[in-house]
Design a protein around this motif. Sequence first.
Motif, mmCIF file in Angstrom:
data_model
loop_
_atom_site.group_PDB
_atom_site.id
_atom_site.type_symbol
_atom_site.label_atom_id
_atom_site.label_comp_id
_atom_site.label_asym_id
_atom_site.label_seq_id
_atom_site.Cartn_x
_atom_site.Cartn_y
_atom_site.Cartn_z
ATOM 1 N N ARG A 37 0.933 -1.290 -0.040
ATOM 2 C CA ARG A 37 -0.057 -0.007 0.002
ATOM 3 C C ARG A 37 0.954 1.207 -0.107
ATOM 4 N NH1 ARG A 37 -1.961 -3.832 3.593
ATOM 5 N NH2 ARG A 37 -4.117 -4.472 3.551
ATOM 6 N N GLY A 38 0.577 2.202 -0.747
ATOM 7 C CA GLY A 38 1.420 3.455 -0.831
ATOM 8 C C GLY A 38 1.093 4.471 -2.175
ATOM 9 N N THR A 39 2.072 5.166 -2.314
ATOM 10 C CA THR A 39 2.002 6.470 -3.184
ATOM 11 C C THR A 39 3.047 6.138 -4.450
ATOM 12 O OG1 THR A 39 1.163 7.818 -1.643
ATOM 13 C CG2 THR A 39 1.831 8.757 -3.608
ATOM 14 N N GLU A 41 5.577 7.094 -6.663
ATOM 15 C CA GLU A 41 6.442 8.017 -7.026
ATOM 16 C C GLU A 41 7.191 8.386 -8.226
ATOM 17 O OE1 GLU A 41 9.462 7.548 -3.770
ATOM 18 O OE2 GLU A 41 8.262 9.399 -2.812
ATOM 19 N N VAL A 50 7.127 2.915 -5.603
ATOM 20 C CA VAL A 50 6.129 3.206 -4.523
ATOM 21 C C VAL A 50 6.673 3.530 -3.287
ATOM 22 C CG1 VAL A 50 3.962 2.355 -3.473
ATOM 23 C CG2 VAL A 50 4.411 1.685 -5.661
ATOM 24 N N LYS A 51 6.114 4.532 -2.579
ATOM 25 C CA LYS A 51 6.584 4.983 -1.149
ATOM 26 C C LYS A 51 5.325 4.289 -0.576
ATOM 27 C CE LYS A 51 9.250 7.693 0.166
ATOM 28 N NZ LYS A 51 10.408 7.541 0.625
ATOM 29 N N SER A 52 6.017 3.039 0.357
ATOM 30 C CA SER A 52 4.918 2.427 0.968
ATOM 31 C C SER A 52 4.424 3.138 2.163
ATOM 32 C CB SER A 52 5.469 0.932 1.332
ATOM 33 O OG SER A 52 6.437 1.152 2.307
ATOM 34 N N ARG A 53 3.384 2.844 2.875
ATOM 35 C CA ARG A 53 2.951 3.395 3.955
ATOM 36 C C ARG A 53 3.999 3.225 5.215
ATOM 37 N NH1 ARG A 53 -1.706 -0.471 6.785
ATOM 38 N NH2 ARG A 53 -0.686 -2.392 6.858
ATOM 39 N N LYS A 179 -2.560 6.895 -5.416
ATOM 40 C CA LYS A 179 -2.251 6.066 -4.133
ATOM 41 C C LYS A 179 -3.101 4.474 -4.614
ATOM 42 C CE LYS A 179 -2.649 9.933 -1.188
ATOM 43 N NZ LYS A 179 -2.538 10.755 -1.980
ATOM 44 N N VAL A 199 -6.394 1.353 -7.488
ATOM 45 C CA VAL A 199 -5.876 2.655 -7.444
ATOM 46 C C VAL A 199 -7.122 3.844 -7.125
ATOM 47 C CG1 VAL A 199 -6.280 3.080 -10.065
ATOM 48 C CG2 VAL A 199 -4.831 4.562 -9.136
ATOM 49 N N THR A 205 -7.163 7.295 -0.843
ATOM 50 C CA THR A 205 -6.325 6.388 -0.422
ATOM 51 C C THR A 205 -7.224 5.105 -0.263
ATOM 52 O OG1 THR A 205 -4.936 7.634 0.706
ATOM 53 C CG2 THR A 205 -4.816 5.522 1.331
#
Length: 208
Positions: A37-39, A41, A50-53, A179, A199, A205
Motif C-alpha cells: 500500500r502506498g503512493t 513516486e 512506490v513509497k509504501s505506508r 495511491k 488505484v 487512499t
Amino acid sequence: MPLDRSILARPLITLAVVAASSFSSFAQQSPTPSRVRGTIEAADGDTLTVKSRSGDDVKLHMTGDIKVVGITRISLADIKVGSFVGATTVPGPDGSQDAVEVHVFPEDMRGTGEGSRPWDLRPNSTMTNATVSESVAGNDGHTLLVKYKGGEKKVVVSPDTPVVTYVAADKSELKTGAKIIAFVKQLPDGSFEANRIGVGRDGLTPPM
C-alpha cells in the motif's frame, strides 16, 4: 572406565538450545508481504516506484496480464441486502465486528475471495467477503449480517466508515501521486511482481 552420562548429554543439550534459538528467530521474522500500500513516486514502463505506508521505497514490476481497477467512494446507503461486499473488521466490544472499511463488489466480481481470513491492514483485523443478508439502520450507522460459505458475521458500520466500490480502470491511471494497493509476490532480487492493482480515484487512499 564407564562414561560420565553428563558429558555425553552436553552436546545434545547444546544442539537443542541452538535449534530452539534458530526456530524462535525464524518464527519472529516478518512474513513476506503479499500486499503493498502506498503512493506511486515514479512510473517507468512496467515498473512502478512506490513509497509504501511504512515509508519504504518499493519497486513493483507489473505482469503482462496486470489487472487494474479503480476504487471510488460510495455512500453507506449503497450497501443493500444481497450486495456482495468485502469488510475489513476488528473485534468489537459485544462480540460483533467493527468495520474499518467496506467495499461493495460490482456484480461481475461477485464471489471474489468469499470467506473470512486474517488481514494485514491493522492488528487483529480480518477480511470477510460475503453477501449481506440483513441490514439494520441505527442512529450510529448500520449493522450488517453477512453470510459466506461456512459462516456468518455481524458487522457494525459507522457513518464514518469508508465505503467504496470498484470501477473499470487501466494502466494509464498508475501515475505519480496515485495511491494504490498492489497484490504482489516477492522476486529473488527483493523486488516485487504485481498482477493486480487497485488505484484510488480523486485522491482517495484505498481503505482496504
